[in-house]
Design a protein around this motif. Structure first.
Motif, PDB file in Angstrom:
ATOM      1  N   LYS A  78       6.882  11.779   2.681  1.00  0.00           N
ATOM      2  CA  LYS A  78       6.025  12.390   3.504  1.00  0.00           C
ATOM      3  C   LYS A  78       4.411  10.869   2.640  1.00  0.00           C
ATOM      4  O   LYS A  78       3.685  10.843   2.630  1.00  0.00           O
ATOM      5  N   ALA A  79       4.707  11.467   1.628  1.00  0.00           N
ATOM      6  CA  ALA A  79       3.448  10.516   0.876  1.00  0.00           C
ATOM      7  C   ALA A  79       3.578   8.909   1.106  1.00  0.00           C
ATOM      8  O   ALA A  79       2.393   8.542   0.447  1.00  0.00           O
ATOM      9  N   PHE A  80       4.869   8.222   0.935  1.00  0.00           N
ATOM     10  CA  PHE A  80       5.272   7.187   0.867  1.00  0.00           C
ATOM     11  C   PHE A  80       4.358   6.544   2.508  1.00  0.00           C
ATOM     12  O   PHE A  80       3.872   5.924   2.701  1.00  0.00           O
ATOM     13  N   HIS A  81       4.783   7.828   3.456  1.00  0.00           N
ATOM     14  CA  HIS A  81       4.019   7.392   4.657  1.00  0.00           C
ATOM     15  C   HIS A  81       2.500   7.276   4.553  1.00  0.00           C
ATOM     16  O   HIS A  81       1.174   6.492   5.227  1.00  0.00           O
ATOM     17  N   GLU A  82       1.986   8.452   3.824  1.00  0.00           N
ATOM     18  CA  GLU A  82       0.267   8.212   3.393  1.00  0.00           C
ATOM     19  C   GLU A  82      -0.500   7.404   3.359  1.00  0.00           C
ATOM     20  O   GLU A  82      -1.659   7.059   3.426  1.00  0.00           O
ATOM     21  N   MET A  83       0.575   7.215   1.797  1.00  0.00           N
ATOM     22  CA  MET A  83      -0.072   5.421   1.102  1.00  0.00           C
ATOM     23  C   MET A  83       0.264   4.528   1.427  1.00  0.00           C
ATOM     24  O   MET A  83      -0.791   3.574   1.805  1.00  0.00           O
ATOM     25  N   LYS A  84       1.286   4.256   2.272  1.00  0.00           N
ATOM     26  CA  LYS A  84       1.515   3.184   3.192  1.00  0.00           C
ATOM     27  C   LYS A  84       0.416   3.722   3.968  1.00  0.00           C
ATOM     28  O   LYS A  84      -0.783   2.345   4.340  1.00  0.00           O
ATOM     29  N   ALA A  85      -0.471   3.886   4.939  1.00  0.00           N
ATOM     30  CA  ALA A  85      -1.287   4.144   5.708  1.00  0.00           C
ATOM     31  C   ALA A  85      -2.627   3.736   5.260  1.00  0.00           C
ATOM     32  O   ALA A  85      -3.731   3.421   5.696  1.00  0.00           O
ATOM     33  N   MET A  86      -2.851   4.204   3.855  1.00  0.00           N
ATOM     34  CA  MET A  86      -3.813   3.409   2.994  1.00  0.00           C
ATOM     35  C   MET A  86      -4.193   2.502   2.084  1.00  0.00           C
ATOM     36  O   MET A  86      -5.198   2.379   2.191  1.00  0.00           O
ATOM     37  N   GLY A  87      -2.594   1.521   2.887  1.00  0.00           N
ATOM     38  CA  GLY A  87      -3.114   0.598   2.369  1.00  0.00           C
ATOM     39  C   GLY A  87      -2.008   0.283   0.520  1.00  0.00           C
ATOM     40  O   GLY A  87      -2.213  -0.600   0.306  1.00  0.00           O
ATOM     41  N   TRP A  88      -2.166   2.109   0.469  1.00  0.00           N
ATOM     42  CA  TRP A  88      -1.324   1.533  -1.425  1.00  0.00           C
ATOM     43  C   TRP A  88      -0.226   0.643  -1.870  1.00  0.00           C
ATOM     44  O   TRP A  88       0.157   0.272  -2.420  1.00  0.00           O
ATOM     45  N   ILE A  89       0.922   0.895  -0.262  1.00  0.00           N
ATOM     46  CA  ILE A  89       1.973   0.379  -0.583  1.00  0.00           C
ATOM     47  C   ILE A  89       2.593  -0.632   0.408  1.00  0.00           C
ATOM     48  O   ILE A  89       1.906  -0.501   1.988  1.00  0.00           O
ATOM     49  N   LYS A  90       3.117  -1.724   0.002  1.00  0.00           N
ATOM     50  CA  LYS A  90       3.396  -2.829   1.405  1.00  0.00           C
ATOM     51  C   LYS A  90       5.087  -2.952   1.338  1.00  0.00           C
ATOM     52  O   LYS A  90       5.470  -2.550   0.139  1.00  0.00           O
ATOM     53  N   GLY A  91       5.177  -3.426   2.588  1.00  0.00           N
ATOM     54  CA  GLY A  91       6.502  -3.434   2.259  1.00  0.00           C
ATOM     55  C   GLY A  91       7.544  -2.146   2.237  1.00  0.00           C
ATOM     56  O   GLY A  91       6.659  -1.486   3.180  1.00  0.00           O
ATOM     57  N   ARG A  92       8.662  -2.172   2.357  1.00  0.00           N
ATOM     58  CA  ARG A  92      10.018  -1.411   2.111  1.00  0.00           C
ATOM     59  C   ARG A  92       9.604  -0.083   1.067  1.00  0.00           C
ATOM     60  O   ARG A  92       8.517  -0.288   0.253  1.00  0.00           O
ATOM     61  N   PHE A  93       9.904   0.933   1.167  1.00  0.00           N
ATOM     62  CA  PHE A  93      10.014   2.521   0.339  1.00  0.00           C
ATOM     63  C   PHE A  93      11.198   2.131   0.145  1.00  0.00           C
ATOM     64  O   PHE A  93      11.966   1.998   0.508  1.00  0.00           O
ATOM     65  N   PRO A  94      11.031   3.439  -0.899  1.00  0.00           N
ATOM     66  CA  PRO A  94      12.390   2.706  -2.496  1.00  0.00           C
ATOM     67  C   PRO A  94      13.652   3.383  -1.170  1.00  0.00           C
ATOM     68  O   PRO A  94      13.200   4.615  -0.476  1.00  0.00           O
ATOM     69  N   ARG A  95      14.224   3.519  -1.849  1.00  0.00           N
ATOM     70  CA  ARG A  95      16.213   3.799  -1.691  1.00  0.00           C
ATOM     71  C   ARG A  95      16.227   5.005  -2.448  1.00  0.00           C
ATOM     72  O   ARG A  95      15.663   5.177  -3.716  1.00  0.00           O
TER      73      ARG A  95
END
Length: 195
Positions: free
Chosen positions: A58-75
């Motif tokens: 959930k946090a990864f999705h939220e951080m992606k929406a804020m532009g903090w994560i680009k590309g793939r999520f961790p395995r």
């Protein structure tokens, strides 16, 4: 965060051990890898109830929406004990949910969860991330607690220590950044780890 020696010569380097409580897992991973472009992260998490995996996802999705994560999520890799490994069994069989073991057994109380509350969600996360679920024996748990205690990381609980030998059972690349979560203290287990 610290990086002890790999558990075996076959293990990739570096392995980062992130000591986190269940309430800050997503933000702890974000802090550790914020701004690191192109890093392929593999997270091993002790999954009894598995809600920490859900929180991170959930946090990864939220951080992606804020532009903090680009590309793939961790395995994401769920780590369980061989005496209670319903996520492992479901990943192997392709089930969408878990079947509770009849007699769950392990020294790690936090891994002795016959059926996670949101098992279907955890399994979906593992599959979406290209991850897996692996199990380790209680004897491996005990050895890992001792090995990690001898490193500068502290006194791991068996649940967190389980991630150490589990790292040798996961297919990893040399350039993977491997994160092992420890979610508690070995002080709670002096009676079972021989303290």
């Amino acid at each position: 965060v610290f990086s002890p020696s790999p558990p075996t010569a076959a293990a990739p380097a570096p392995i980062t051990v992130l000591v986190a409580t269940s309430g800050d897992t997503g933000s702890a991973v974000a802090h550790a890898f914020h701004g690191v472009a192109g890093v392929r992260v593999v997270i091993l998490y002790p999954a009894g109830g598995g809600t920490g995996l859900i929180g991170m996802w959930k946090a990864f999705h939220e951080m992606k929406a804020m532009g903090w994560i680009k590309g793939r999520f961790p395995r994401m890799i769920a780590v369980q004990a061989t005496g209670c490994a319903p996520l492992v069994e479901s990943m192997r069989s392709g089930r969408a949910d878990c079947v509770a073991p009849k007699k769950p057994r392990t020294i790690a109380a936090g891994l002795r969860v016959p059926r996670a509350f949101a098992d279907w969600w955890i399994l979906r996360i593992l599959r979406e991330s290209g991850g897996d679920a692996v199990a380790v024996s209680d004897s491996d748990l005990r050895r890992a607690v001792g090995a990690l205690f001898a490193s500068p990381g502290g006194f791991f609980c068996p649940e967190g220590a389980a991630c150490w030998p589990a790292a040798t059972k996961v297919k990893l690349r040399r350039d993977d950044e491997v994160v092992l979560f420890n979610t508690g203290s070995g002080l709670k287990y002096l009676d079972v780890v021989g303290g």
